[in-house]
Design an enzyme around this catalytic site. Structure first.
Site, PDB file in Angstrom:
ATOM      1  N   THR A  89       0.844  -1.206   0.000  1.00  0.00           N
ATOM      2  CA  THR A  89       0.000   0.000   0.000  1.00  0.00           C
ATOM      3  C   THR A  89       0.874   1.248   0.000  1.00  0.00           C
ATOM      4  OG1 THR A  89      -1.730  -1.214   1.165  1.00  0.00           O
ATOM      5  CG2 THR A  89      -1.848   1.191   1.264  1.00  0.00           C
ATOM      6  N   ASN A 169      -5.625 -10.436  -7.216  1.00  0.00           N
ATOM      7  CA  ASN A 169      -5.639 -10.989  -5.860  1.00  0.00           C
ATOM      8  C   ASN A 169      -6.940 -11.688  -5.500  1.00  0.00           C
ATOM      9  OD1 ASN A 169      -6.273  -8.029  -6.023  1.00  0.00           O
ATOM     10  ND2 ASN A 169      -7.133  -8.466  -4.024  1.00  0.00           N
ATOM     11  N   GLN A 197       0.801 -10.140  -5.466  1.00  0.00           N
ATOM     12  CA  GLN A 197       0.406 -11.549  -5.414  1.00  0.00           C
ATOM     13  C   GLN A 197       1.280 -12.423  -6.307  1.00  0.00           C
ATOM     14  OE1 GLN A 197      -1.931 -12.934  -3.474  1.00  0.00           O
ATOM     15  NE2 GLN A 197      -2.810 -11.046  -2.667  1.00  0.00           N
ATOM     16  N   SER A 217       5.323  -7.027  -1.590  1.00  0.00           N
ATOM     17  CA  SER A 217       5.067  -6.996  -0.147  1.00  0.00           C
ATOM     18  C   SER A 217       5.582  -8.270   0.513  1.00  0.00           C
ATOM     19  CB  SER A 217       3.547  -6.881   0.062  1.00  0.00           C
ATOM     20  OG  SER A 217       3.239  -6.808   1.431  1.00  0.00           O
ATOM     21  N   HIS A 219       4.692  -9.840   3.322  1.00  0.00           N
ATOM     22  CA  HIS A 219       3.801 -10.807   3.986  1.00  0.00           C
ATOM     23  C   HIS A 219       3.011 -11.683   3.016  1.00  0.00           C
ATOM     24  CE1 HIS A 219      -0.365  -8.927   3.879  1.00  0.00           C
ATOM     25  NE2 HIS A 219       0.353  -7.873   3.530  1.00  0.00           N
ATOM     26  N   THR A 250      15.326   5.714   9.251  1.00  0.00           N
ATOM     27  CA  THR A 250      16.116   4.571   9.723  1.00  0.00           C
ATOM     28  C   THR A 250      15.473   3.281   9.218  1.00  0.00           C
ATOM     29  OG1 THR A 250      16.638   5.821  11.698  1.00  0.00           O
ATOM     30  CG2 THR A 250      17.004   3.436  11.805  1.00  0.00           C
ATOM     31  N   CYS A 337      -9.758  -6.666   2.377  1.00  0.00           N
ATOM     32  CA  CYS A 337     -10.348  -5.403   2.817  1.00  0.00           C
ATOM     33  C   CYS A 337     -11.864  -5.439   2.699  1.00  0.00           C
ATOM     34  CB  CYS A 337      -9.790  -4.242   2.005  1.00  0.00           C
ATOM     35  SG  CYS A 337     -10.050  -4.437   0.262  1.00  0.00           S
TER      36      CYS A 337
HETATM   37  N1  PLP Z   1      -1.965  -5.129  -3.927  1.00  0.00           N
HETATM   38  C1  PLP Z   1      -2.446  -6.387  -3.972  1.00  0.00           C
HETATM   39  C2  PLP Z   1      -2.645  -7.059  -5.294  1.00  0.00           C
HETATM   40  C3  PLP Z   1      -2.758  -7.053  -2.784  1.00  0.00           C
HETATM   41  O1  PLP Z   1      -3.233  -8.306  -2.837  1.00  0.00           O
HETATM   42  C4  PLP Z   1      -2.569  -6.379  -1.544  1.00  0.00           C
HETATM   43  C5  PLP Z   1      -2.950  -7.031  -0.271  1.00  0.00           C
HETATM   44  O2  PLP Z   1      -3.926  -7.734  -0.185  1.00  0.00           O
HETATM   45  C6  PLP Z   1      -2.049  -5.073  -1.563  1.00  0.00           C
HETATM   46  C7  PLP Z   1      -1.756  -4.494  -2.774  1.00  0.00           C
HETATM   47  C8  PLP Z   1      -1.770  -4.340  -0.279  1.00  0.00           C
HETATM   48  O3  PLP Z   1      -0.638  -4.936   0.324  1.00  0.00           O
HETATM   49  P1  PLP Z   1      -0.088  -4.590   1.773  1.00  0.00           P
HETATM   50  O4  PLP Z   1      -0.909  -5.386   2.720  1.00  0.00           O
HETATM   51  O5  PLP Z   1       1.345  -5.011   1.759  1.00  0.00           O
HETATM   52  O6  PLP Z   1      -0.227  -3.114   1.970  1.00  0.00           O
END
Ligand code: PLP
Length: 399
Positions: A89, A169, A197, A217, A219, A250, A337
């Protein structure tokens, strides 16, 4: 930790139970190899990577450099172009504000697919409301594939920045970036690719290095939460934003090292892992189709992420199915979300899916620690939950 440990959850307030984790699009469990590195960095390499007058800072700085190399290797880019963020994000927001630029004489013309992640859509729409961007939407078909005429029309009408995710996603559709990236550049536009993804799950050879803004990302790839990356040569070239600031924050060295390790593992094991996961996904799909009458499989079955299985149980409320599965199998009604909010998914709407199929939409995501027996048990549990909801609906005792 047993070999299946990551698919299980313990809820101490409700007693101990086992839940099969099949929501890997929302997040992935941290690989124990990553967790070990994060821990080691926290306790032994605590130096400030910006304070390199001594060995502590130097060590931290070299860990960050090393992690940049691992991220860059995963997406076929240059390590100098890797900038760590708190996740996708933040990377998306950074990329779009960079593309808008510090002085916006005329609004940035952004073309984005209707199935981009909400994080990107929100950012673009905010910029539009502020008068610093104008949006053109790129349409998709019923399988969430890009409609080529719509992309061409956006490019021909004049676009500065095109946003096409590497893979969706929700329904897992993979986009042909090997063709799209050069096409966008031929029209003198820049391209932002949200690879959140897809990173580690599809090869980036041939186009990764050419993407102007690439997003990933930690996670989503068995790394820690709170760390991600913007990979961008354009950002590197004009990095000093914010009134000519010269101070870099930092760095989160443990998180960054963890993300680097997550990328290393994805690069070295991703191919084999993908083959294993796709076989299990196909088996789960077959079982569910056999066990659930009228089940519909959504998305592009010829070209989707290996770990994605998106289905619809027609005219059957997905929240009722998911709540019956709550302690048994973790699956989702859609994007993280959206979950809980019960609003319909913008992705499924963009695909033109009819209301009955949207109502019964379920996203299943397999992962590194999913086992054959998880698949077998999940198929039986999901089918039982659907039967239960359908019986309740037939008896009209549901709300
Ligand atoms: N973009 C996609 C395609 C995602 O699947 C997600 C998370 O579900 C995001 C962006 C947002 O990622 P983050 O949780 O690292 O902010």
């Amino acid at each position: 930790m047993n070999s299946r440990g990551f698919s299980r959850a313990i809820d101490s307030s409700l007693g101990t139970f086992e839940t099969i984790y099949l929501d890997h699009h929302a997040t992935t469990p941290v690989d124990s190899r990553v967790a070990k590195i994060v821990f080691d960095m926290m306790v032994s390499s605590f130096g400030n990577a910006n304070s390199v007058d001594h060995v502590f800072g130097e060590t931290a700085a070299s860990i960050v450099t090393d992690a940049k190399g691992r991220v860059a290797a995963l997406v076929g880019s240059d390590p100098d172009n890797v900038f760590f963020t708190s996740g996708s994000t933040e990377a998306i927001r950074l990329a779009i504000s960079h593309a808008i630029g510090p002085v916006h004489a005329s609004p940035l013309r952004i073309a984005l697919t209707r199935v981009e992640h909400q994080a990107l859509i929100d950012t673009a729409q905010l910029a539009e409301r502020l008068g610093i961007a104008v949006i053109t939407w790129i349409d998709v078909d019923h399988r969430a594939r890009l409609i080529s005429e719509s992309l061409h029309a956006a490019l021909e009408s004049g676009t500065d920045l095109v946003c096409v995710m590497a893979a969706n996603n929700e329904v897992g559709t993979i986009y042909p970036l090997g063709e799209i990236v050069p096409l966008v550049h031929r029209h003198d536009a820049a391209i932002l690719v949200d690879a959140t993804q897809a990173a580690g799950r599809i090869p980036f050879d041939g186009f990764g290095a050419d993407v102007d803004y690439l997003i990933l990302s930690g996670h989503k790839i068995y790394g820690p939460k709170g760390v991600g990356a913007l990979v961008s040569g354009a950002y590197e070239a004009s990095r000093v934003y914010g009134l000519g600031a010269t101070h870099d924050a930092t760095p989160n060295v443990p998180g960054i090292a963890g993300m680097g390790e997550a990328c290393r593992i994805m690069l070295s094991e991703g191919e084999v892992e993908t083959r294993r996961i796709v076989a299990m996904r196909d088996r789960l799909q077959k079982d569910l189709v056999r066990l659930i009458p009228n089940l519909v499989v959504n998305g592009d079955q010829e070209n989707r992420l290996a770990h994605n299985l998106h289905i619809s149980v027609p005219d059957t409320p997905n929240d009722l199915i998911v709540s019956r599965l709550r302690k048994k199998v973790a699956i989702s009604t859609g994007a993280a979300c959206m979950s809980g909010a019960q609003s319909s998914s913008h992705v499924l709407r963009a695909m033109g899916m009819d209301d009955g199929l949207q109502e019964g939409a379920l996203r299943i995501g397999l992962g590194r620690f999913t086992s054959e027996s998880d698949i077998e048990n999940a198929a039986a549990e999901i089918a039982a939950a659907v039967r239960d909801v359908r019986n309740a609906m037939a008896g009209q005792d549901y709300e």
